[in-house]
Design an enzyme around this catalytic site. Structure first.
Site, PDB file in Angstrom:
ATOM      1  CG  ASP A   8     -28.847 -12.238 -86.718  1.00 31.52           C
ATOM      2  OD1 ASP A   8     -28.597 -11.651 -87.788  1.00 31.52           O
ATOM      3  OD2 ASP A   8     -28.977 -13.465 -86.631  1.00 31.52           O
ATOM      4  CG  ASP A  10     -25.184 -16.497 -90.002  1.00 31.84           C
ATOM      5  OD1 ASP A  10     -25.871 -17.408 -89.523  1.00 31.84           O
ATOM      6  OD2 ASP A  10     -23.957 -16.552 -90.136  1.00 31.84           O
TER       7      ASP A  10
HETATM    8  C1  XBP Z   1     -29.205 -16.980 -90.722  1.00 34.14           C
HETATM    9  C2  XBP Z   1     -29.645 -18.296 -91.247  1.00 34.14           C
HETATM   10  C3  XBP Z   1     -28.711 -19.476 -91.207  1.00 34.14           C
HETATM   11  C4  XBP Z   1     -27.493 -19.287 -92.068  1.00 34.14           C
HETATM   12  C5  XBP Z   1     -26.761 -20.586 -92.361  1.00 34.14           C
HETATM   13  O1  XBP Z   1     -28.890 -17.060 -89.417  1.00 34.14           O
HETATM   14  O2  XBP Z   1     -30.764 -18.390 -91.676  1.00 34.14           O
HETATM   15  O3  XBP Z   1     -29.420 -20.576 -91.688  1.00 34.14           O
HETATM   16  O4  XBP Z   1     -27.883 -18.765 -93.316  1.00 34.14           O
HETATM   17  O5  XBP Z   1     -26.474 -21.280 -91.220  1.00 34.14           O
HETATM   18  P1  XBP Z   1     -29.038 -15.770 -88.423  1.00 34.14           P
HETATM   19  P2  XBP Z   1     -26.855 -22.838 -91.042  1.00 34.14           P
HETATM   20  O6  XBP Z   1     -30.250 -15.991 -87.599  1.00 34.14           O
HETATM   21  O7  XBP Z   1     -27.792 -15.749 -87.606  1.00 34.14           O
HETATM   22  O8  XBP Z   1     -29.147 -14.535 -89.277  1.00 34.14           O
HETATM   23  O9  XBP Z   1     -26.517 -23.518 -92.328  1.00 34.14           O
HETATM   24  O10 XBP Z   1     -26.015 -23.266 -89.902  1.00 34.14           O
HETATM   25  O11 XBP Z   1     -28.322 -22.885 -90.749  1.00 34.14           O
HETATM   26 MG    MG Z   2     -29.075 -12.546 -89.707  1.00 35.75          MG
END
Ligand code: XBP
Ligand code: MG
Length: 226
Positions: A8, A10
């Site tokens: 993953d 973020d």
């Molecule tokens: C986490 C999310 C993303 C980010 C923001 O992503 O839910 O929406 O918070 O990015 P991950 P965007 O699966 O990598 O943990 O504004 O581009 O959606």
């Molecule tokens: Mg994440």
């Protein structure tokens, strides 16, 4: 031994959510909106994956004005521009231990892959700054939220990564930080390691095979036991 590790982005490769939060607030201010997401509110809003979906959810729970999908998309586009500018400036570092783990996995011939909710420009900005311009060549699969119909906790983005890898779920392990992410990986049949992150620290990660409190604990040795 596993053949691939699917990361993953973020909260897992890097603690990006605080920068996402700042980027949202910059986009709101730019649009002349008096909305401001503080840390507590943002933590609650993170239960909804996807930036556009999160804005729509915020409007629902705050009784805000009803914006059209186009207006929300325009706001989110401005947010992505603010985020990529901060990421490109090198403001976001990979979590401790992640860079050396990626190297160790590659040296051992284990494939690297990405399955994230965020969009390609955000991944590009983060990883070109953190890993260098040739970062893309290090990953055998790259699945992002804007490539699939349903975002986490739906398994779509993990299923896309598995098809790009052309490997069965049994040959891979997923690394996640949020409950939605763990559920998405599990729904795709993946054994999952959860590494607790700043913004998802309170999440119930019990559906993961292993929960680690710190990214330094996510070592090659741990993955070798999978
Ligand atoms: C986490 C999310 C993303 C980010 C923001 O992503 O839910 O929406 O918070 O990015 P991950 P965007 O699966 O990598 O943990 O504004 O581009 O959606
Ligand atoms: Mg994440």
């Amino acid at each position: 031994m596993i053949k691939a590790v699917i990361f993953d982005v973020d909260g897992t490769l890097a603690e990006t959510e605080e920068v996402h939060r700042i980027a949202f607030n910059r986009a709101f201010a730019e649009a002349g909106l008096d909305w401001r997401w503080d840390e507590d509110l943002y933590r609650r809003l993170l239960k909804v994956t996807g930036g556009k979906e999160r804005i729509a959810h915020f409007l629902e729970i705050s009784g805000g004005p009803s914006l059209t999908p186009e207006q929300i998309a325009a706001l989110h586009k401005a947010k992505t521009a603010a985020y990529t500018a901060m990421a490109e400036s090198g403001e976001i570092l990979l979590r401790p231990g992640v860079a050396s783990l990626l190297d160790a996995l590659t040296q051992a011939g284990i494939l690297l892959a990405i399955a994230t909710t965020t969009s390609l420009p955000n991944i590009e900005a983060l990883l070109s700054s953190a890993l260098g311009e040739d970062w893309r060549g290090r990953f055998s699969a790259l699945a992002a939220g804007d490539m699939v119909a349903q975002k986490k906790p739906a398994p779509d983005v993990y299923q896309l990564a598995l098809s790009q890898l052309d490997l069965p779920a049994q040959a891979c392990v997923a690394i996640e930080d949020s409950r939605n992410g763990v559920r998405a990986a599990r729904a795709a049949g993946l054994r999952t390691i959860a590494v607790r992150s700043a913004y998802c620290a309170q999440d119930d990660l019990s559906e993961a095979e292993l929960v680690l409190e710190d990214s330094r604990a996510l070592t090659f040795g741990v993955l070798a036991t999978f």
